[in-house]
Design an enzyme around this catalytic site. Sequence first.
Site, PDB file in Angstrom:
ATOM      1  N   GLU A  92     -20.421  22.603 -41.713  1.00 29.53           N
ATOM      2  CA  GLU A  92     -21.851  22.338 -41.839  1.00 29.53           C
ATOM      3  C   GLU A  92     -22.667  23.142 -40.819  1.00 29.53           C
ATOM      4  OE1 GLU A  92     -22.167  17.935 -43.741  1.00 29.53           O
ATOM      5  OE2 GLU A  92     -21.793  17.916 -41.594  1.00 29.53           O
ATOM      6  N   CYS A 105     -28.241  25.505 -36.017  1.00 29.69           N
ATOM      7  CA  CYS A 105     -27.121  24.953 -35.266  1.00 29.69           C
ATOM      8  C   CYS A 105     -25.855  25.290 -36.058  1.00 29.69           C
ATOM      9  CB  CYS A 105     -27.307  23.443 -35.131  1.00 29.69           C
ATOM     10  SG  CYS A 105     -25.906  22.592 -34.387  1.00 29.69           S
ATOM     11  N   CYS A 112     -12.098  20.014 -35.099  1.00 27.65           N
ATOM     12  CA  CYS A 112     -12.141  20.164 -33.641  1.00 27.65           C
ATOM     13  C   CYS A 112     -10.931  19.475 -33.033  1.00 27.65           C
ATOM     14  CB  CYS A 112     -13.432  19.535 -33.103  1.00 27.65           C
ATOM     15  SG  CYS A 112     -13.697  19.808 -31.341  1.00 27.65           S
ATOM     16  N   CYS A 116     -13.419  13.772 -28.837  1.00 28.41           N
ATOM     17  CA  CYS A 116     -14.416  12.922 -28.154  1.00 28.41           C
ATOM     18  C   CYS A 116     -14.677  11.680 -29.017  1.00 28.41           C
ATOM     19  CB  CYS A 116     -15.729  13.677 -27.945  1.00 28.41           C
ATOM     20  SG  CYS A 116     -15.531  15.181 -26.954  1.00 28.41           S
ATOM     21  N   CYS A 119     -17.896  11.321 -31.415  1.00 29.15           N
ATOM     22  CA  CYS A 119     -18.306  12.464 -32.249  1.00 29.15           C
ATOM     23  C   CYS A 119     -17.580  12.497 -33.590  1.00 29.15           C
ATOM     24  CB  CYS A 119     -18.053  13.762 -31.495  1.00 29.15           C
ATOM     25  SG  CYS A 119     -18.596  15.232 -32.394  1.00 29.15           S
ATOM     26  N   GLY A 159     -16.831  21.897 -33.862  1.00 28.86           N
ATOM     27  CA  GLY A 159     -15.889  22.746 -33.141  1.00 28.86           C
ATOM     28  C   GLY A 159     -16.251  22.944 -31.684  1.00 28.86           C
ATOM     29  N   GLU A 160     -15.302  23.477 -30.936  1.00 34.02           N
ATOM     30  CA  GLU A 160     -15.505  23.782 -29.523  1.00 34.02           C
ATOM     31  C   GLU A 160     -15.547  25.308 -29.389  1.00 34.02           C
ATOM     32  OE1 GLU A 160     -16.299  22.586 -26.582  1.00 34.02           O
ATOM     33  OE2 GLU A 160     -15.873  24.564 -25.774  1.00 34.02           O
ATOM     34  N   SER A 191     -22.693  25.516 -26.379  1.00 35.33           N
ATOM     35  CA  SER A 191     -22.397  24.199 -25.815  1.00 35.33           C
ATOM     36  C   SER A 191     -20.887  24.008 -25.722  1.00 35.33           C
ATOM     37  CB  SER A 191     -23.016  23.131 -26.721  1.00 35.33           C
ATOM     38  OG  SER A 191     -22.840  21.853 -26.158  1.00 35.33           O
ATOM     39  N   LEU A 215     -21.717  16.674 -20.783  1.00 32.35           N
ATOM     40  CA  LEU A 215     -21.177  15.942 -19.627  1.00 32.35           C
ATOM     41  C   LEU A 215     -20.922  14.478 -19.988  1.00 32.35           C
ATOM     42  CD1 LEU A 215     -20.389  16.296 -16.636  1.00 32.35           C
ATOM     43  CD2 LEU A 215     -22.692  15.540 -16.035  1.00 32.35           C
ATOM     44  N   HIS A 216     -21.961  13.783 -20.395  1.00 37.44           N
ATOM     45  CA  HIS A 216     -21.867  12.416 -20.921  1.00 37.44           C
ATOM     46  C   HIS A 216     -21.428  11.327 -19.953  1.00 37.44           C
ATOM     47  CE1 HIS A 216     -22.852  14.299 -24.604  1.00 37.44           C
ATOM     48  NE2 HIS A 216     -21.671  14.797 -24.843  1.00 37.44           N
ATOM     49  N   ASN A 290     -26.274   8.970 -31.524  1.00 33.73           N
ATOM     50  CA  ASN A 290     -26.403   8.848 -32.979  1.00 33.73           C
ATOM     51  C   ASN A 290     -25.237   8.063 -33.543  1.00 33.73           C
ATOM     52  OD1 ASN A 290     -28.848  10.428 -33.366  1.00 33.73           O
ATOM     53  ND2 ASN A 290     -27.624  12.127 -32.602  1.00 33.73           N
ATOM     54  N   CYS A 331     -27.015  15.306 -33.740  1.00 31.46           N
ATOM     55  CA  CYS A 331     -25.889  15.635 -32.854  1.00 31.46           C
ATOM     56  C   CYS A 331     -24.721  14.699 -33.089  1.00 31.46           C
ATOM     57  CB  CYS A 331     -26.283  15.492 -31.395  1.00 31.46           C
ATOM     58  SG  CYS A 331     -27.684  16.458 -30.923  1.00 31.46           S
TER      59      CYS A 331
HETATM   60  N1  SAH Z   1     -17.775  21.132 -28.674  1.00 30.61           N
HETATM   61  C1  SAH Z   1     -19.054  21.531 -28.134  1.00 30.61           C
HETATM   62  C2  SAH Z   1     -20.053  21.798 -29.214  1.00 30.61           C
HETATM   63  C3  SAH Z   1     -20.543  20.572 -29.969  1.00 30.61           C
HETATM   64  S1  SAH Z   1     -22.162  20.310 -29.450  1.00 30.61           S
HETATM   65  C4  SAH Z   1     -19.504  20.496 -27.141  1.00 30.61           C
HETATM   66  O1  SAH Z   1     -18.813  19.518 -26.956  1.00 30.61           O
HETATM   67  O2  SAH Z   1     -20.510  20.701 -26.475  1.00 30.61           O
HETATM   68  C5  SAH Z   1     -22.606  18.795 -30.101  1.00 30.61           C
HETATM   69  C6  SAH Z   1     -23.331  17.975 -29.070  1.00 30.61           C
HETATM   70  O3  SAH Z   1     -23.612  16.683 -29.605  1.00 30.61           O
HETATM   71  C7  SAH Z   1     -22.473  17.752 -27.848  1.00 30.61           C
HETATM   72  O4  SAH Z   1     -23.247  17.701 -26.691  1.00 30.61           O
HETATM   73  C8  SAH Z   1     -21.872  16.409 -28.181  1.00 30.61           C
HETATM   74  O5  SAH Z   1     -21.326  15.812 -27.074  1.00 30.61           O
HETATM   75  C9  SAH Z   1     -23.054  15.692 -28.776  1.00 30.61           C
HETATM   76  N2  SAH Z   1     -22.694  14.532 -29.554  1.00 30.61           N
HETATM   77  C10 SAH Z   1     -21.525  14.288 -30.197  1.00 30.61           C
HETATM   78  N3  SAH Z   1     -21.552  13.108 -30.798  1.00 30.61           N
HETATM   79  C11 SAH Z   1     -22.755  12.558 -30.559  1.00 30.61           C
HETATM   80  C12 SAH Z   1     -23.374  11.347 -30.948  1.00 30.61           C
HETATM   81  N4  SAH Z   1     -22.737  10.451 -31.695  1.00 30.61           N
HETATM   82  N5  SAH Z   1     -24.636  11.135 -30.534  1.00 30.61           N
HETATM   83  C13 SAH Z   1     -25.279  12.058 -29.793  1.00 30.61           C
HETATM   84  N6  SAH Z   1     -24.746  13.218 -29.398  1.00 30.61           N
HETATM   85  C14 SAH Z   1     -23.497  13.474 -29.775  1.00 30.61           C
END
Ligand code: SAH
Length: 340
Positions: A92, A105, A112, A116, A119, A159-160, A191, A215-216, A290, A331
């Site tokens: 997507e 995006c 992936c 996480c 995600c 993906g990463e 990212s 970071l989270h 989200n 996201c």
């Molecule tokens: N793998 C890379 C690229 C993905 S970016 C990375 O981890 O950065 C997608 C972004 O959305 C990342 O910052 C990810 O952590 C964030 N994300 C993933 N799931 C999410 C969710 N449920 N709500 C909000 N942000 C989320």
Amino acid sequence: MEKADIKSMLPGEIEAVLAEMGEPKFRAKQIFAWLARGARDFGEMTNLGKALQEKLRERFYITFPEIQRKQVSKEDGTVKYLWKLMDGNAVESVVMHYKHGSTVCVSSQVGCKMGCVFCASAHGGWIRDLKASEILDQVIFAGLDLNIRISNIVMMGIGEPLDNFENVIRFLELVNHPEGLGIGMRHISVSTCGLPGMIDRLGELNLQLTLSLSLHAPDSETRSRLMPVNRRYPEEEVLKACERYFNTTGRRVSLEYAMIDGVNDSDWQAVKLAEAARRLGAHINLIPLNDVENSPLRPSRNLKRFASILEAAGANVTVRRRLGGDIEAACGQLRKKAAH
Ligand code: SAH
């Protein structure tokens, strides 16, 4: 002879093959420009002779995705594409419209490996890396379909990116090339979940793009629970790599922080996050969590207070606008799942 993926090649490389074929060099730029405009077959390249078109067809293939599904948000006009790739896999991309232009995006892998917990892209694991051409196609064909110029790119889809390093760097060179789409590095963000060795390699290239770190959590214990990658590459190491990135490139890193109820939204975490950001001179991007199917995690109810603690500590904070929520384009909601 196996055919080569011409859309993953830079003009200089196409030139070298043309020379081998006894063709003039200037043809390379013409071919490169046609590919950037979405040509699907050499027959469309009307300024090349029929004989050359045929010779090229024998040596190369041209990737292009099919739009398997297109959804447009009623809330904000955000568009989500499900692309069917030539091998039947699907990824997507999302196009968002802002006052200053349109941002796409893009995905960098089918699935992936990172896992996480918050995600959707992690569900079902990793299938394969995308080729440079397949990442580029998302930009080309979204722009063509919407008949707009894409001005910004964020590598924040499925993906990463740093786990597909060579192809991602190649994509950046292709999309940045003045004979192609010519999108400036300063209009591109990459990212990452935080792979220190790869962050160093990216820094050494000194591209003027923006690096975003997902970071989270400001403490390794919480981060390891949310992001398995943190058990292998602990936060301290990742933040040090980001500091080196800033020092080599002069580009401020951006910290992504999805706000999760009762997990990473307490006051002490805000204080610790502000401290990490200060050390890096980083910008903090708070993301309202989200919804993701089958996840027990809930959006934080403490976002305002958390943001105000950060601000009081002198941090540079923005709260990400949630776009495309009604079409699951926000996201963390992108999936490799195919349409039925
Ligand atoms: N793998 C890379 C690229 C993905 S970016 C990375 O981890 O950065 C997608 C972004 O959305 C990342 O910052 C990810 O952590 C964030 N994300 C993933 N799931 C999410 C969710 N449920 N709500 C909000 N942000 C989320």
